[in-house]
Design a protein around this motif. Sequence first.
Motif, mmCIF file in Angstrom:
data_model
loop_
_atom_site.group_PDB
_atom_site.id
_atom_site.type_symbol
_atom_site.label_atom_id
_atom_site.label_comp_id
_atom_site.label_asym_id
_atom_site.label_seq_id
_atom_site.Cartn_x
_atom_site.Cartn_y
_atom_site.Cartn_z
ATOM 1 N N ALA A 1 -34.724 -27.839 3.889
ATOM 2 C CA ALA A 1 -35.076 -26.639 4.313
ATOM 3 C C ALA A 1 -35.816 -26.770 5.782
ATOM 4 O O ALA A 1 -35.549 -26.000 6.693
ATOM 5 C CB ALA A 1 -36.117 -25.919 3.454
ATOM 6 N N PRO A 2 -36.565 -27.910 5.951
ATOM 7 C CA PRO A 2 -37.100 -28.240 7.296
ATOM 8 C C PRO A 2 -36.293 -28.342 8.364
ATOM 9 O O PRO A 2 -35.995 -27.839 9.470
ATOM 10 C CB PRO A 2 -37.883 -29.363 7.088
ATOM 11 N N LEU A 3 -34.926 -28.934 7.896
ATOM 12 C CA LEU A 3 -33.917 -29.392 9.116
ATOM 13 C C LEU A 3 -33.311 -27.942 9.321
ATOM 14 O O LEU A 3 -32.798 -27.436 10.478
ATOM 15 C CB LEU A 3 -33.136 -30.481 8.458
ATOM 16 N N GLN A 4 -33.059 -27.080 8.290
ATOM 17 C CA GLN A 4 -32.216 -25.820 8.380
ATOM 18 C C GLN A 4 -33.312 -24.808 9.399
ATOM 19 O O GLN A 4 -32.634 -24.363 10.073
ATOM 20 C CB GLN A 4 -32.119 -25.119 6.963
ATOM 21 N N SER A 5 -34.518 -24.735 9.238
ATOM 22 C CA SER A 5 -35.561 -24.158 10.117
ATOM 23 C C SER A 5 -35.359 -24.493 11.258
ATOM 24 O O SER A 5 -35.395 -23.637 12.373
ATOM 25 C CB SER A 5 -36.851 -23.865 9.313
ATOM 26 N N ARG A 6 -35.280 -26.014 11.712
ATOM 27 C CA ARG A 6 -35.087 -26.421 13.146
ATOM 28 C C ARG A 6 -33.724 -26.046 13.755
ATOM 29 O O ARG A 6 -33.728 -25.388 14.802
ATOM 30 C CB ARG A 6 -35.330 -27.930 13.083
ATOM 31 N N VAL A 7 -32.718 -26.154 13.022
ATOM 32 C CA VAL A 7 -31.373 -25.778 13.439
ATOM 33 C C VAL A 7 -31.671 -24.167 13.910
ATOM 34 O O VAL A 7 -31.079 -23.677 14.832
ATOM 35 C CB VAL A 7 -30.066 -25.857 12.432
ATOM 36 N N MET A 8 -32.017 -23.295 13.003
ATOM 37 C CA MET A 8 -32.091 -21.850 13.165
ATOM 38 C C MET A 8 -32.871 -21.686 14.445
ATOM 39 O O MET A 8 -32.657 -20.962 15.358
ATOM 40 C CB MET A 8 -32.818 -21.150 11.977
ATOM 41 N N LEU A 9 -34.046 -22.530 14.794
ATOM 42 C CA LEU A 9 -35.104 -22.479 15.974
ATOM 43 C C LEU A 9 -34.141 -22.581 17.154
ATOM 44 O O LEU A 9 -34.214 -22.101 18.156
ATOM 45 C CB LEU A 9 -36.222 -23.251 15.748
ATOM 46 N N MET A 10 -33.539 -23.767 16.840
ATOM 47 C CA MET A 10 -32.597 -24.206 18.119
ATOM 48 C C MET A 10 -31.436 -22.903 18.712
ATOM 49 O O MET A 10 -31.174 -22.773 19.600
ATOM 50 C CB MET A 10 -31.629 -25.314 17.855
ATOM 51 N N ARG A 11 -31.116 -22.483 17.457
ATOM 52 C CA ARG A 11 -29.748 -21.368 17.797
ATOM 53 C C ARG A 11 -30.516 -20.273 18.647
ATOM 54 O O ARG A 11 -29.915 -19.690 19.224
ATOM 55 C CB ARG A 11 -28.982 -20.929 16.432
ATOM 56 N N GLN A 12 -31.782 -20.046 17.710
ATOM 57 C CA GLN A 12 -32.382 -18.675 18.470
ATOM 58 C C GLN A 12 -32.912 -18.999 19.900
ATOM 59 O O GLN A 12 -32.905 -18.169 20.846
ATOM 60 C CB GLN A 12 -33.801 -18.464 17.410
ATOM 61 N N ALA A 13 -33.188 -20.326 20.330
ATOM 62 C CA ALA A 13 -33.886 -20.422 21.632
ATOM 63 C C ALA A 13 -32.314 -20.369 22.458
ATOM 64 O O ALA A 13 -32.349 -20.131 23.847
ATOM 65 C CB ALA A 13 -34.126 -21.967 21.697
ATOM 66 N N ILE A 14 -31.328 -21.060 22.040
ATOM 67 C CA ILE A 14 -29.947 -20.849 22.838
ATOM 68 C C ILE A 14 -29.577 -19.402 23.003
ATOM 69 O O ILE A 14 -29.377 -18.948 24.534
ATOM 70 C CB ILE A 14 -28.877 -21.640 22.286
#
Length: 195
Positions: free
Chosen positions: A114-127
């Motif tokens: 779940a922590p890795l999934q949330s980081r992926v989501m943050l990265m995608r939102q930043a993009i």
Amino acid sequence: MDGRRLRSARTKQRIVEAYIALLRENPRIPTAAQVAEKAGYSVRSVFERFPDLHSLRLAATDHAFAQGVAQSAALDFEGDRETRIRNHVRGRSAICEHWLPLWRAVIVNQRDSAPLQSRVMLMRQAILKRIELSYVAELSTLDAVDRRATLIAIDALIDFESWSRMRSFSGLSVEEAQEVWIAAIDRLLPPTPIS
């Protein structure tokens, strides 16, 4: 920070950098022994700073995200359409060129964390945020549905795997691949409103 803590922080940073360097050399997730050897420390040193390899992967992901945000923040959102597209593509391609191996490792393993999934989501939102900031003038001319579709199309276009296909499969140089993205983004965007 006292000397002991400073040394420990440096050791931790070197371990993270070794993990990332190993991923650049080989797409397989490195073992603790490989990371330790690459960093110049013992396996014990790795596990003194990270309770497990998952924690090390999260730290490497956080390091990459911070570096990517810093790279993007340094770019200019101003200028004419061509300048903004070129700046955006230059920044995004540098991130893709540098961080693709780590991104692949993160994507492959995100389902288990779940922590890795949330980081992926943050990265995608930043993009997506970067896309919006780069093309605010053009996107402002679209209704909500078309705006969302354009954002999705540009996001898909400038994905890590898109960069990898152009560079590895198609054999394009960095400059040639950038020109492909520049031309495609220019076609996807609506006309720039006249000020």
